[in-house]
Design a protein around this motif. Structure first.
Motif, short mmCIF file in Angstrom:
data_model
loop_
_atom_site.label_atom_id
_atom_site.label_comp_id
_atom_site.label_asym_id
_atom_site.label_seq_id
_atom_site.Cartn_x
_atom_site.Cartn_y
_atom_site.Cartn_z
N ASP A 18 0.84 -1.21 0.00
CA ASP A 18 0.00 0.00 0.00
C ASP A 18 0.87 1.25 0.00
OD1 ASP A 18 -2.41 -1.42 0.04
OD2 ASP A 18 -2.41 -1.55 2.23
N LEU A 19 1.93 1.22 0.83
CA LEU A 19 2.83 2.37 0.88
C LEU A 19 3.54 2.56 -0.46
CD1 LEU A 19 4.25 4.65 2.42
CD2 LEU A 19 5.96 2.97 3.14
N ALA A 20 3.97 1.44 -1.05
CA ALA A 20 4.67 1.53 -2.34
C ALA A 20 3.75 2.13 -3.40
CB ALA A 20 5.15 0.14 -2.77
N ARG A 21 2.47 1.79 -3.33
CA ARG A 21 1.50 2.30 -4.29
C ARG A 21 1.26 3.80 -4.11
NH1 ARG A 21 -2.55 -1.02 -2.72
NH2 ARG A 21 -1.33 -2.81 -3.37
N LYS A 22 1.18 4.21 -2.82
CA LYS A 22 0.84 5.60 -2.55
C LYS A 22 2.02 6.56 -2.65
CE LYS A 22 -2.48 6.72 0.09
NZ LYS A 22 -3.44 6.98 1.18
N GLY A 23 3.23 6.04 -2.42
CA GLY A 23 4.40 6.89 -2.53
C GLY A 23 4.81 7.55 -1.23
N ARG A 24 3.85 8.05 -0.49
CA ARG A 24 4.14 8.56 0.85
C ARG A 24 2.86 8.55 1.67
NH1 ARG A 24 5.40 14.53 1.64
NH2 ARG A 24 7.55 13.89 1.47
N GLU A 25 3.04 8.54 2.98
CA GLU A 25 1.86 8.42 3.84
C GLU A 25 2.18 8.95 5.24
OE1 GLU A 25 -1.01 7.42 2.83
OE2 GLU A 25 -2.14 6.53 4.48
N GLY A 26 1.24 9.68 5.80
CA GLY A 26 1.38 10.08 7.20
C GLY A 26 1.10 8.89 8.09
N VAL A 100 6.13 8.88 5.86
CA VAL A 100 7.09 7.88 5.40
C VAL A 100 6.92 7.63 3.90
CG1 VAL A 100 7.14 6.77 7.66
CG2 VAL A 100 5.59 5.89 5.91
N ALA A 101 8.00 7.16 3.29
CA ALA A 101 8.01 6.83 1.87
C ALA A 101 8.68 5.47 1.70
CB ALA A 101 8.76 7.90 1.08
N PRO A 102 8.29 4.73 0.66
CA PRO A 102 8.90 3.41 0.45
C PRO A 102 10.34 3.55 -0.02
CG PRO A 102 7.47 3.97 -1.38
CD PRO A 102 7.29 5.05 -0.36
N VAL A 103 11.17 2.58 0.33
CA VAL A 103 12.53 2.49 -0.20
C VAL A 103 12.63 1.26 -1.08
CG1 VAL A 103 14.97 2.18 0.35
CG2 VAL A 103 13.58 3.76 1.69
#
Length: 156
Positions: A18-26, A100-103
DNA sequence: GCCAACGTTGGC
DNA sequence: GCCAACGTTGGC
């Protein structure tokens, strides 16, 4: 100096993918002072392990990074949010989040496998009764998790 | 400041 | 769903 961290999330609610899809998330909903204080200590660029809790099996799913430093978590002021905290006032916010953002996605490492990694013997994640959703890792522990995942991937 | 009651987390 | 562990709350 960059520090290393670990975030827990229930993949049914919010997974590494989900994070990888969204790019960044609070990173909303942290309502524990110790966890909040760890987020306040985070700096942009710090790396973190993304851990799936309440999963079958639980384990490590990816690496993420801090994209924005701690600031008030807006869900605490939203009466419709399950994270609403009526005791927190906008003039004096009680709860923070970081963005946060995916690595990168990691080859999954289960909790059982983590328990067998010698470098993690002292890790808070593996301590009995540990319920912290945000915690620091030593750089040594962080590297050991990533290295174990890479070895597992190579073995196939 | 103590401590019992309660709520939540998370592995199983 | 169960249970152990832990944090928070509130009465005293």
């Amino acid at each position: 100096m960059a520090s290393c961290w670990l975030f827990k999330s229930e993949p049914d609610v919010f997974s590494y993918d989900d994070l990888a899809r969204k790019g960044r998330e609070g990173w909303d909903g942290v309502r524990n002072y110790q966890a909040r204080n760890f987020m306040r200590a985070m700096k942009v660029g710090d790396q973190a392990i993304f851990y799936h809790s309440q999963a079958t099996p639980p384990g490590v799913a990816g690496v993420c990074k801090v994209a924005k430093a701690a600031e008030p978590d807006p869900t605490q002021f939203d009466p419709k949010s399950k994270y609403y905290d009526p005791a927190s006032k906008p003039a004096d916010p009680r709860w923070d989040w970081v963005t946060v953002a995916p690595v990168r996605k990691l080859s999954f490492v289960s909790l059982d496998e983590l328990r067998a990694v010698p470098e993690l013997r002292e890790c808070r994640l593996l301590a009995k009764g540990n319920r912290l959703s945000v915690m620091p890792l030593t750089e040594h522990e962080f590297r050991a998790i990533v290295a174990f995942s890479e070895q597992a991937a190579r073995r196939g």
